[in-house]
Scaffold this motif. Sequence first.
Motif, PDB file in Angstrom:
ATOM      1  N   GLY A   1      -2.253  13.352   4.946  1.00  0.00           N
ATOM      2  CA  GLY A   1      -2.508  14.263   6.046  1.00  0.00           C
ATOM      3  C   GLY A   1      -3.785  15.059   5.906  1.00  0.00           C
ATOM      4  O   GLY A   1      -4.609  14.829   5.014  1.00  0.00           O
ATOM      5  N   GLU A   2      -3.904  16.037   6.794  1.00  0.00           N
ATOM      6  CA  GLU A   2      -5.105  16.841   6.897  1.00  0.00           C
ATOM      7  C   GLU A   2      -5.164  17.903   5.801  1.00  0.00           C
ATOM      8  O   GLU A   2      -4.211  18.134   5.074  1.00  0.00           O
ATOM      9  N   PHE A   3      -6.283  18.589   5.752  1.00  0.00           N
ATOM     10  CA  PHE A   3      -6.481  19.702   4.823  1.00  0.00           C
ATOM     11  C   PHE A   3      -5.420  20.769   5.068  1.00  0.00           C
ATOM     12  O   PHE A   3      -5.100  21.087   6.216  1.00  0.00           O
ATOM     13  N   ALA A   4      -4.872  21.318   3.989  1.00  0.00           N
ATOM     14  CA  ALA A   4      -3.848  22.361   4.098  1.00  0.00           C
ATOM     15  C   ALA A   4      -4.393  23.704   3.607  1.00  0.00           C
ATOM     16  O   ALA A   4      -4.439  24.677   4.347  1.00  0.00           O
ATOM     17  N   GLY A   5      -4.776  23.763   2.330  1.00  0.00           N
ATOM     18  CA  GLY A   5      -5.377  24.979   1.783  1.00  0.00           C
ATOM     19  C   GLY A   5      -4.435  26.165   1.737  1.00  0.00           C
ATOM     20  O   GLY A   5      -4.874  27.305   1.863  1.00  0.00           O
ATOM     21  N   GLU A   6      -3.140  25.924   1.530  1.00  0.00           N
ATOM     22  CA  GLU A   6      -2.169  27.018   1.503  1.00  0.00           C
ATOM     23  C   GLU A   6      -1.678  27.302   0.087  1.00  0.00           C
ATOM     24  O   GLU A   6      -1.918  28.375  -0.462  1.00  0.00           O
ATOM     25  N   LYS A   7      -1.026  26.329  -0.525  1.00  0.00           N
ATOM     26  CA  LYS A   7      -0.513  26.537  -1.884  1.00  0.00           C
ATOM     27  C   LYS A   7      -1.653  26.638  -2.888  1.00  0.00           C
ATOM     28  O   LYS A   7      -1.579  27.399  -3.854  1.00  0.00           O
ATOM     29  N   TRP A   8      -2.724  25.843  -2.655  1.00  0.00           N
ATOM     30  CA  TRP A   8      -3.924  25.884  -3.479  1.00  0.00           C
ATOM     31  C   TRP A   8      -5.127  26.107  -2.569  1.00  0.00           C
ATOM     32  O   TRP A   8      -5.067  25.852  -1.367  1.00  0.00           O
ATOM     33  N   HIS A   9      -6.231  26.564  -3.163  1.00  0.00           N
ATOM     34  CA  HIS A   9      -7.447  26.793  -2.377  1.00  0.00           C
ATOM     35  C   HIS A   9      -7.879  25.518  -1.660  1.00  0.00           C
ATOM     36  O   HIS A   9      -8.312  25.546  -0.505  1.00  0.00           O
ATOM     37  N   THR A  10      -7.767  24.389  -2.344  1.00  0.00           N
ATOM     38  CA  THR A  10      -8.011  23.090  -1.719  1.00  0.00           C
ATOM     39  C   THR A  10      -6.767  22.230  -1.911  1.00  0.00           C
ATOM     40  O   THR A  10      -6.343  21.969  -3.036  1.00  0.00           O
ATOM     41  N   SER A  11      -6.185  21.796  -0.823  1.00  0.00           N
ATOM     42  CA  SER A  11      -5.010  20.940  -0.862  1.00  0.00           C
ATOM     43  C   SER A  11      -4.865  20.261   0.488  1.00  0.00           C
ATOM     44  O   SER A  11      -5.537  20.629   1.456  1.00  0.00           O
ATOM     45  N   SER A  12      -3.989  19.259   0.557  1.00  0.00           N
ATOM     46  CA  SER A  12      -3.790  18.489   1.784  1.00  0.00           C
ATOM     47  C   SER A  12      -2.313  18.241   2.009  1.00  0.00           C
ATOM     48  O   SER A  12      -1.499  18.278   1.083  1.00  0.00           O
ATOM     49  N   TRP A  13      -1.977  17.975   3.268  1.00  0.00           N
ATOM     50  CA  TRP A  13      -0.585  17.699   3.625  1.00  0.00           C
ATOM     51  C   TRP A  13      -0.237  16.234   3.400  1.00  0.00           C
ATOM     52  O   TRP A  13      -1.100  15.357   3.482  1.00  0.00           O
ATOM     53  N   VAL A  14       1.039  15.976   3.156  1.00  0.00           N
ATOM     54  CA  VAL A  14       1.618  14.645   3.222  1.00  0.00           C
ATOM     55  C   VAL A  14       2.673  14.700   4.319  1.00  0.00           C
ATOM     56  O   VAL A  14       3.482  15.642   4.380  1.00  0.00           O
ATOM     57  N   LEU A  15       2.670  13.703   5.220  1.00  0.00           N
ATOM     58  CA  LEU A  15       3.520  13.724   6.402  1.00  0.00           C
ATOM     59  C   LEU A  15       4.584  12.642   6.357  1.00  0.00           C
ATOM     60  O   LEU A  15       4.368  11.560   5.791  1.00  0.00           O
ATOM     61  N   ASP A  16       5.723  12.927   6.970  1.00  0.00           N
ATOM     62  CA  ASP A  16       6.748  11.915   7.177  1.00  0.00           C
ATOM     63  C   ASP A  16       6.259  10.943   8.245  1.00  0.00           C
ATOM     64  O   ASP A  16       5.867  11.354   9.339  1.00  0.00           O
ATOM     65  N   ARG A  17       6.286   9.647   7.940  1.00  0.00           N
ATOM     66  CA  ARG A  17       5.756   8.664   8.885  1.00  0.00           C
ATOM     67  C   ARG A  17       6.540   8.623  10.191  1.00  0.00           C
ATOM     68  O   ARG A  17       5.991   8.421  11.276  1.00  0.00           O
ATOM     69  N   ARG A  18       7.864   8.867  10.135  1.00  0.00           N
ATOM     70  CA  ARG A  18       8.702   8.735  11.335  1.00  0.00           C
ATOM     71  C   ARG A  18       8.623   9.938  12.252  1.00  0.00           C
ATOM     72  O   ARG A  18       8.785   9.813  13.462  1.00  0.00           O
ATOM     73  N   THR A  19       8.377  11.131  11.680  1.00  0.00           N
ATOM     74  CA  THR A  19       8.412  12.353  12.488  1.00  0.00           C
ATOM     75  C   THR A  19       7.070  13.067  12.583  1.00  0.00           C
ATOM     76  O   THR A  19       6.872  13.891  13.474  1.00  0.00           O
ATOM     77  N   GLY A  20       6.170  12.791  11.657  1.00  0.00           N
ATOM     78  CA  GLY A  20       4.895  13.498  11.610  1.00  0.00           C
ATOM     79  C   GLY A  20       4.979  14.872  10.987  1.00  0.00           C
ATOM     80  O   GLY A  20       3.976  15.599  10.933  1.00  0.00           O
ATOM     81  N   LYS A  21       6.146  15.259  10.495  1.00  0.00           N
ATOM     82  CA  LYS A  21       6.309  16.591   9.912  1.00  0.00           C
ATOM     83  C   LYS A  21       5.789  16.640   8.477  1.00  0.00           C
ATOM     84  O   LYS A  21       5.811  15.638   7.761  1.00  0.00           O
ATOM     85  N   HIS A  22       5.344  17.825   8.055  1.00  0.00           N
ATOM     86  CA  HIS A  22       4.877  18.013   6.693  1.00  0.00           C
ATOM     87  C   HIS A  22       6.058  17.888   5.723  1.00  0.00           C
ATOM     88  O   HIS A  22       7.084  18.551   5.898  1.00  0.00           O
ATOM     89  N   VAL A  23       5.912  17.056   4.710  1.00  0.00           N
ATOM     90  CA  VAL A  23       6.967  16.912   3.709  1.00  0.00           C
ATOM     91  C   VAL A  23       6.505  17.358   2.332  1.00  0.00           C
ATOM     92  O   VAL A  23       7.326  17.563   1.441  1.00  0.00           O
ATOM     93  N   ALA A  24       5.192  17.519   2.146  1.00  0.00           N
ATOM     94  CA  ALA A  24       4.681  17.959   0.847  1.00  0.00           C
ATOM     95  C   ALA A  24       3.259  18.449   1.020  1.00  0.00           C
ATOM     96  O   ALA A  24       2.565  18.088   1.976  1.00  0.00           O
ATOM     97  N   GLU A  25       2.848  19.296   0.070  1.00  0.00           N
ATOM     98  CA  GLU A  25       1.459  19.705  -0.036  1.00  0.00           C
ATOM     99  C   GLU A  25       0.963  19.247  -1.396  1.00  0.00           C
ATOM    100  O   GLU A  25       1.634  19.463  -2.412  1.00  0.00           O
TER     101      GLU A  25
END
Length: 412
Positions: free
Chosen positions: A322-346
Motif C-alpha cells: 500500500g501507500e505511505f503511512a508514516g504513523e507508527k514510524w516516521h517512514t512506513s507503508s500500509w499493507v492492504l487486504d486484497r478482498r476489502t482494500g482495508k489496512h491490515v498492517a503497517e
Amino acid sequence: MNVEELLRDTLREQAEDGPHTPSGFADRVLAVRRRRWTRRITSAAVAVAAVLTAAIAVPSLDSGGHDVQPSGGVDHEPTATHPAPSAHPAQSPVHSLVAAGRTAMAAYYTSKTDWQSVHDGVHRGIRVRTYWLLDPKSGHYKKDPRWSWVAVAPGLRTAAVLERHLPARRIGLLDLASGKVERWIPVDHPVGGLAFSHDGTKLVATTYSENPDKRIKMDDIDRIPVSVESSRTGFYVFDVASGKGSWADVGLLRDDQGNSINARQDFEFCRDGRTVTGRQPITPGDRFYDVSGREVSVPAAERYRPWGVAAGLSPDGTRFAGEFAGEKWHTSSWVLDRRTGKHVAEVRGQMLLAWADDRSLIAWDIAEGDKNEFHNRLVLVTVGSDKEVPLSGFLKGTDGTVGRWEPVFAER
C-alpha cells in the motif's frame, strides 16, 4: 491533468536532471505535502520498471562469496525456498547481486535527459536510460548501453529488450549469461515499452507513434522539463516461446477533462495473465483490457490495488502493498487486504518495491533517526517486525546520475 499530477511530473523531471536532487524527489515532496494536510498520504512510487514475472528457468547464482546475512529483520529462518538475503549495504550503486526471498534485483538503470534542440524558447530532448544487467554466472551487474528498455523474466536468464532509438521496430530476447540476443521479434507497429506476464509465458509490448520519452522545457516556466502528449497507439501480446502475437488498437488515455496523462502510458499484465492495464493517475480510474483490446471490468484481484505502488499483490494473492503511512514510524507503508482494500498492517519503508515472500518486502527507506527523506537505500522489511535489513548503500543524491539509480526486480 490536475495540479498535483502536473507537479509530480515536472518535479520528477527536475529532480532527475538536477545535480543536487535525489531519485523520487517529486513523489516525496508530494508525500510530505499531503502528510502535513492529513497525516494519511498516498505516495505514488517512482515508475521503476519493476517486472515481477515468471520465467524460463532458474539458474544458480554465485554472488562471489560477498553475501551478507544480517541479524534480525526477518522473523523466520531462511530455507531453500527463502534463501538468506544477498545484501551489500556499502554499495551504491550496487555491483553485486541484491536479492531477498524469491526476488532479485535483475538490473538497475540511471536516466538523463539529452537536450537536442531549442527553438523560440522551447527546448526539446529525449529521456535516456542506461542499464546495468545482472550476469547470472558472476552475480555482478554489468553496464550494457545497447538498450533503451529492459524487462527481465524471473529465472534471471532472459530479458526482453528494445534498442536505443524508440519506438523500436523489433523486440530482442536477450540471454543474460551470454549477453547475446537469441531471437528478434519484428513488429509492424513500433514499440516503446515491455512487460512479461506473471508466469513468463507472454509478453505485452506497448506501441507508440513517437518516442514516449520525449521531453520539453520552456524558458518562460523556469525551464522545468515536462512530458509531451502521449502517442500511444495500442499493444501487442506475444507468446514468448513461439514469438507469435497480435496487435490491439488502444489509443492514449485521457482524463475526464480530456487531457492526456503522461507521454509514457505502458501496459502491464494483471496477475491473471488474461488482462492488461495501463496504470495512470487519472479520474475516473484505470482501464482494463483483454488481450484483443476489448475493455473489460476490473478483475477481482485488482479492485483495491493502489496506483503507483510497484510491489503490487503478494505472492499468495492475499494482500496488496500500500501507500505511505508514516504513523507508527516516521517512514512506513500500509499493507492492504486484497478482498476489502482495508489496512491490515503497517510496515517499515517509504516505498514498497517488490515482495520477497508472503510477509516480507523490498523497499526504499532512510536510516533510523535520519531526518533527510531523500537519503534512502534498499531494505528488507517484514510484516510484524520493527526491524529492517539493509540491502544496498544509500542513494548519494549529489553525484549526478551516478548517484541516483532505479532497480528492476524479477522472481528468481
